[in-house]
Design an enzyme around this catalytic site. Structure first.
Site, PDB file in Angstrom:
ATOM      1  N   ASP A 109       3.447   5.097   0.042  1.00 49.14           N
ATOM      2  CA  ASP A 109       4.296   4.916  -1.158  1.00 49.14           C
ATOM      3  C   ASP A 109       5.685   5.532  -0.972  1.00 49.14           C
ATOM      4  O   ASP A 109       6.372   5.826  -1.949  1.00 49.14           O
ATOM      5  CB  ASP A 109       3.595   5.515  -2.391  1.00 49.14           C
ATOM      6  CG  ASP A 109       4.066   4.878  -3.696  1.00 49.14           C
ATOM      7  OD1 ASP A 109       4.891   3.932  -3.643  1.00 49.14           O
ATOM      8  OD2 ASP A 109       3.623   5.316  -4.778  1.00 49.14           O
ATOM      9  N   GLN A 112      -2.354  10.608  -5.529  1.00 50.47           N
ATOM     10  CA  GLN A 112      -2.126  10.110  -6.894  1.00 50.47           C
ATOM     11  C   GLN A 112      -1.411  11.185  -7.719  1.00 50.47           C
ATOM     12  O   GLN A 112      -1.865  12.317  -7.802  1.00 50.47           O
ATOM     13  CB  GLN A 112      -3.484   9.747  -7.537  1.00 50.47           C
ATOM     14  CG  GLN A 112      -3.387   9.159  -8.923  1.00 50.47           C
ATOM     15  CD  GLN A 112      -2.726   7.780  -8.948  1.00 50.47           C
ATOM     16  OE1 GLN A 112      -2.921   6.959  -8.067  1.00 50.47           O
ATOM     17  NE2 GLN A 112      -1.925   7.528  -9.971  1.00 50.47           N
ATOM     18  N   LYS A 146      -7.241   0.637  -7.797  1.00 44.29           N
ATOM     19  CA  LYS A 146      -6.737   0.503  -6.428  1.00 44.29           C
ATOM     20  C   LYS A 146      -7.902   0.343  -5.454  1.00 44.29           C
ATOM     21  O   LYS A 146      -7.867  -0.486  -4.551  1.00 44.29           O
ATOM     22  CB  LYS A 146      -5.910   1.748  -6.057  1.00 44.29           C
ATOM     23  CG  LYS A 146      -4.546   1.773  -6.745  1.00 44.29           C
ATOM     24  CD  LYS A 146      -3.869   3.137  -6.664  1.00 44.29           C
ATOM     25  CE  LYS A 146      -2.576   3.129  -7.478  1.00 44.29           C
ATOM     26  NZ  LYS A 146      -1.947   4.446  -7.578  1.00 44.29           N
TER      27      LYS A 146
END
Ligand code: NAD
Length: 282
Positions: free
Chosen positions: A116, A93, A49
């Site tokens: 997200d 994460q 990422k």
């Protein structure tokens, strides 16, 4: 003849467009990632990422913590990032170690920086059929892929296998928002095969090989979100690609299907949040 849904090609196309867009901005968008523990897969995802973001001119800061970090330390960092106007997007994460309250941590992210769709505010909007600040990366990536190949979900029976908050549930909801008829299956579903056989679009997000070629119609669109490692150490999906690809109309491979789309989606969302924050600050 089966069509392979090429996530790598679409990722490259999306990133090319984003790079051009970012070059025109006065200041760089910024993505902050919090990584806890030394899970190898998570480290690989986070590095990838970071590399992708930097290739686009997006600033990417990774904050790493040991496995035994205190929950308060993470909450404190999130608060600091929320208040930092140079940070546009925040990603925690997953997975987090057991002793950390995942829901508390992800819900601490400011909804306008929630890249997200983790927070309750954004998931609440999503499940009310409203627009969250950013759609969840993996399901959004799946829709980008379907759109690219002109696969319309309206009126179709979409069967999603998996009901996690990360993939299965939002995937089902986003298909519903596209007017699909949605069935969500999971580990307690009985006679899975009898349901998958009625799917126009079959989306599997489990993490073990369970989809064989006798489980779907010939004209089915098969999307493989799953990632696991075979005995040979190679990455594989939930679908037996070898046999299923000989039968169906469309299939996404692993690797090279949904994985690259998730990263592209994260970059799209980072830029989206950046632009909205700039607009709000004017
Ligand atoms: P998860 O473990 O949280 O959820 C797995 C789901 O599968 C559960 O809802 C469970 O009920 C269901 N399930 C388990 N066994 C089943 C069975 N035999 N029959 C039917 N359903 C069953 O995992 P997750 O976070 O949702 O991720 C799912 C998979 O997708 C994993 O392999 C993960 O690595 C992968 N993933 C890939 C991407 C990507 O970008 N490609 C992104 C996120 C997750």
């Amino acid at each position: 003849m089966v069509v392979i849904l090429d996530g790598k090609r679409l990722r490259n196309k999306i990133l090319e467009g984003l790079k051009f867009e970012v070059e025109c901005f006065d200041k760089k968008p910024s993505l902050a990632v919090i990584l806890v523990g030394n899970d190898t897969a998570s480290q690989i995802y986070v590095n990838s990422k970071k590399k992708t973001a930097e290739g686009l001119g997006i600033e990417s800061k990774v904050y790493t913590y040991p496995d035994d970090v205190l929950e308060d330390t993470i909450l404190e960092k999130i608060k600091e990032l929320n208040e930092d106007s140079t940070v546009n997007a925040i990603l925690v994460q997953l997975p987090l170690p057991e002793h950390i309250n995942k829901q508390k941590v992800i819900n601490a992210i400011a909804p306008e920086k929630d890249v997200d769709c983790f927070t309750l505010e954004n998931t609440g909007k999503l499940f009310a059929g409203l627009e969250p600040n950013a759609y969840p990366c993996t399901p959004q990536g799946v829709l980008f892929l379907l759109d690219e190949y002109g696969i319309n979900l309206d009126g179709k029976h979409v069967v999603v296998i998996g009901r996690s908050n990360l993939v299965g549930r939002p995937m089902g909801q986003m298909a519903l928002m596209r007017n699909a008829t949605v069935t969500i299956c999971h580990s307690h579903t009985k006679n899975l095969e009898s349901i998958t056989k009625t799917a126009d679009v079959l989306i599997s997000a489990v993490g073990e090989v369970l989809i064989e070629d006798d489980m779907m119609k010939d004209d089915c669109v098969v999307i493989d979100v799953g990632i696991s490692r075979g005995e040979n150490g190679k990455i594989r999906g939930d679908v037996n690609f070898e046999t299923v690809s000989k039968k169906v109309a469309y299939i996404s491979p692993v690797p090279g299907g949904v994985g690259p789309m998730t990263i592209a989606s994260l970059m799209v969302n980072t830029v989206k949040l950046y632009k909205e924050q700039i607009k709000r600050s004017l």
